[in-house]
Design an enzyme around this catalytic site. Structure first.
Site, PDB file in Angstrom:
ATOM      1  N   THR A  43      28.838  23.386  33.396  1.00  0.00           N
ATOM      2  CA  THR A  43      29.549  22.114  33.409  1.00  0.00           C
ATOM      3  C   THR A  43      30.437  22.060  32.178  1.00  0.00           C
ATOM      4  O   THR A  43      29.997  22.327  31.063  1.00  0.00           O
ATOM      5  CB  THR A  43      28.601  20.903  33.467  1.00  0.00           C
ATOM      6  OG1 THR A  43      29.380  19.752  33.204  1.00  0.00           O
ATOM      7  CG2 THR A  43      27.459  20.980  32.473  1.00  0.00           C
ATOM      8  N   LYS A 102      38.455  12.340  33.994  1.00  0.00           N
ATOM      9  CA  LYS A 102      38.311  13.190  35.171  1.00  0.00           C
ATOM     10  C   LYS A 102      39.582  13.124  35.998  1.00  0.00           C
ATOM     11  O   LYS A 102      39.909  12.099  36.566  1.00  0.00           O
ATOM     12  CB  LYS A 102      37.106  12.770  35.998  1.00  0.00           C
ATOM     13  CG  LYS A 102      36.694  13.908  36.894  1.00  0.00           C
ATOM     14  CD  LYS A 102      35.281  13.792  37.343  1.00  0.00           C
ATOM     15  CE  LYS A 102      34.772  15.138  37.795  1.00  0.00           C
ATOM     16  NZ  LYS A 102      33.573  15.030  38.585  1.00  0.00           N
TER      17      LYS A 102
END
Ligand code: AMP
Length: 541
Positions: A185, A440
């Site tokens: 991640t 994001k």
């Protein structure tokens, strides 16, 4: 007293064998990077996985527990890797091709990948860092054109690797708690962190999301896997399709809206997945050029960022296609919740129903969630009280690979998601904010802290704060608020972009820069991002 049921390991090989036994004739269709179309059956997939297993052992010397990297698009060869590598007890490590070269180099060295399977079109990226990769013994090139040359060493072409390998292989009985897959991640401010999935977690995740309250797939479905296989194991779809007997359609690098629509049309796709940015693009393109005949697509499952209520409504009103929202993280395999209406919602107005569907939804069986309020206690499920979302369950991480990040876990065994949410009295979770200092964009993370420290290393900059601003296409984009070292300094956006491009991937670099005399701060002197966001929203930055 122990029960008297067989100890039958839940592994990816169990899924592969089931796909072959129950759905041998079902199809895997790939639209390859060179534009050609490839089709074979689950039965063919099974045989090729056995050839791959033999090749891994006999030609590449791969042992149980070795970590094998993939750097590739969605196609049948990548699906073979999803089964062949874990099938011999090794670990399939999918590397995100969209990260910066520094992150990719770190990830490959940190995970100690022994072999990397790489798409020919992505080889130029690996060539740039190959001399810094410490553990890679072989590169296996997939989909190489006839004339292909590379500066990578120890290269074997994928088809040459499989050639003459036996189609017979005795799959070993594996421990279901052994690792089968791995994904890093990049979402946090520090170095990327590895998440190691087990056979059991992968099996249970795929089985659960195939159920009617979740993705709702069966053997009459034709599923387009838009979520990249280099992104959290493609949300488990290569496994879920063999469990449900759904035909699998793989678009490789054909991810532009026009290309997606043409594949949806050609293959008569009934279900698909993807981040909101993809579906926003598909919707806009269909508005401009309505597909004729109508698409067979009934439903698209969205996650990674919030599915806007407007998209749910427009796609359904204009094209009769249903959007279903799911929430998840790399650390949760990834899917944790899903939002579908239930009978008690039937009497609600259409607008209210869409509001429910725009929530992130209820937990999957096998996942538990709770909200921890500001006072540290578990918040009421009243749809109002906000707090940190914490989860635990059969496919939730218990620790990171070779990294001690206990801050991400509570003492009583919950994983801290860094999302801020409410849960209503029917159990529907809604994300309202994020405690992690991140942006994001189009489903990919951008670290605001990393951008700030890079900007503040620029000699003409005194201070810089980066926030997420809403963006119709990408969901969010970074904006940098900058205080120059001296007011007279000349500093252009181009100069800043050029400066950042040394350390950041293109999509991570802010498009907007605002110059100010000072940056708002909290009482303890930190950048006050909430205040910056508020001022931006009011046009007062
Ligand atoms: P990743 O590990 O890259 O998959 O990112 C996980 C994070 O993406 C979550 O912690 C959320 O912040 C965000 N996210 C994922 N799904 C959704 C969703 N449906 N709505 C809003 N945010 C989401």
């Amino acid at each position: 007293m122990e029960g008297l049921i067989m100890d039958y390991p839940l592994t990816t090989t169990t899924i592969l064998k089931y796909g072959n036994n129950a759905f041998k004739h079902k199809k895997v269709i790939s639209h390859l990077p060179d534009g050609s179309r490839h089709e074979y059956t689950f039965g063919d997939l099974y045989k090729r996985c056995k050839q791959l297993a033999n090749a891994l052992i006999n030609k590449l010397g791969v042992d149980k527990g070795d970590i094998i990297g993939t750097f590739a698009w969605n196609h049948y060869q990548h699906v073979e890797l999803y089964y062949g590598i874990p099938g011999i007890g090794a670990i399939c490590h999918t590397i995100n091709i969209r990260l910066s070269l520094q992150q990719i180099e770190f990830i490959i060295n940190h995970s100690e990948d022994k072999v990397i399977f790489v798409d020919a079109s992505l080889v130029p990226l690996l060539e740039k860092i190959a001399d810094k990769l410490e553990t890679v013994e072989h590169y296996i090139v997939i989909n190489a054109p006839k004339k292909f040359s590379t500066s990578l060493l120890n290269v074997i072409h994928y088809e040459d690797l499989l050639e003459n390998q036996l189609e017979e292989y005795e799959w070993p009985v594996l421990n279901e708690n052994d690792a089968c897959g791995m994904c890093y991640t990049s979402g946090t401010t520090g170095l990327p962190k590895g998440v190691l999935y087990t056979h059991r977690s992968t099996y249970l995740h795929a089985l659960t999301i195939s159920t009617p309250n979740a993705a709702n797939y069966n053997s009459s479905d034709i599923v387009l896997l838009i979520v990249p296989q280099f992104h959290v194991m493609a949300w488990g779809y290569p496994y879920l399709c063999l469990i449900t007997g759904s035909d699998m359609v793989l678009p490789s690098s054909h991810l532009q809206p026009e290309a997606i629509i043409s594949i949806l049309q050609e293959e008569k796709v009934t279900k698909a997945n993807g981040v909101p940015t993809i579906w926003m693009g598909v919707y806009e393109e269909m508005k401009k050029n309505p597909p004729n005949p109508k698409l067979a697509l009934q439903e698209y499952l969205v996650g990674g960022s919030a599915l806007p209520a407007s998209l749910i409504k427009n796609m359904e009103d204009d094209f009769g296609i249903r959007g279903v929202q799911a929430w998840g993280m790399t650390e949760t395999s990834p899917l944790g919740t899903v939002s579908r209406l239930q009978t008690h919602h039937e009497q609600l107005s259409e607008e209210k129903k869409i509001q429910i569907r725009a929530k992130q939804g209820i937990e999957f069986p096998g996942i538990e969630m709770r909200i921890i309020g500001n006072d540290g206690s578990v918040a009421e499920r009243d749809g109002k009280t906000m707090g940190e979302l914490q989860v635990k369950g059969a496919w939730v991480i218990k620790s990171y690979f070779k990294t001690n990040n206990r801050d991400n876990f509570t003492k009583d065994g919950w994983f801290r998601t860094g999302d801020v949410s409410t849960v209503d009295d029917y159990g529907y979770m809604q994300i309202t904010d994020r405690t992690k200092d991140l942006i994001k964009s189009g489903g990919e993370w951008i670290s605001s802290v990393a951008l700030e420290s890079a900007l503040m290393s620029h000699p003409k900059i005194k201070e810089a704060a980066v926030i997420a601003i809403p963006d119709e296409k990408w969901a969010e984009r970074p904006l940098a608020l900058i205080v120059k070292a001296t007011a007279e300094e000349l500093l252009s956006n181009e100069e800043l972009r050029e400066f950042l491009s040394r350390d950041f991937a293109n999509y991570q670099i802010p498009d907007k820069y605002i110059f100010a005399n000072q940056i708002p701060r909290t009482s303890v002197g930190k950048f006050d991002k909430k205040e910056i966001r508020r001022r931006y929203a009011q046009g007062k930055l």
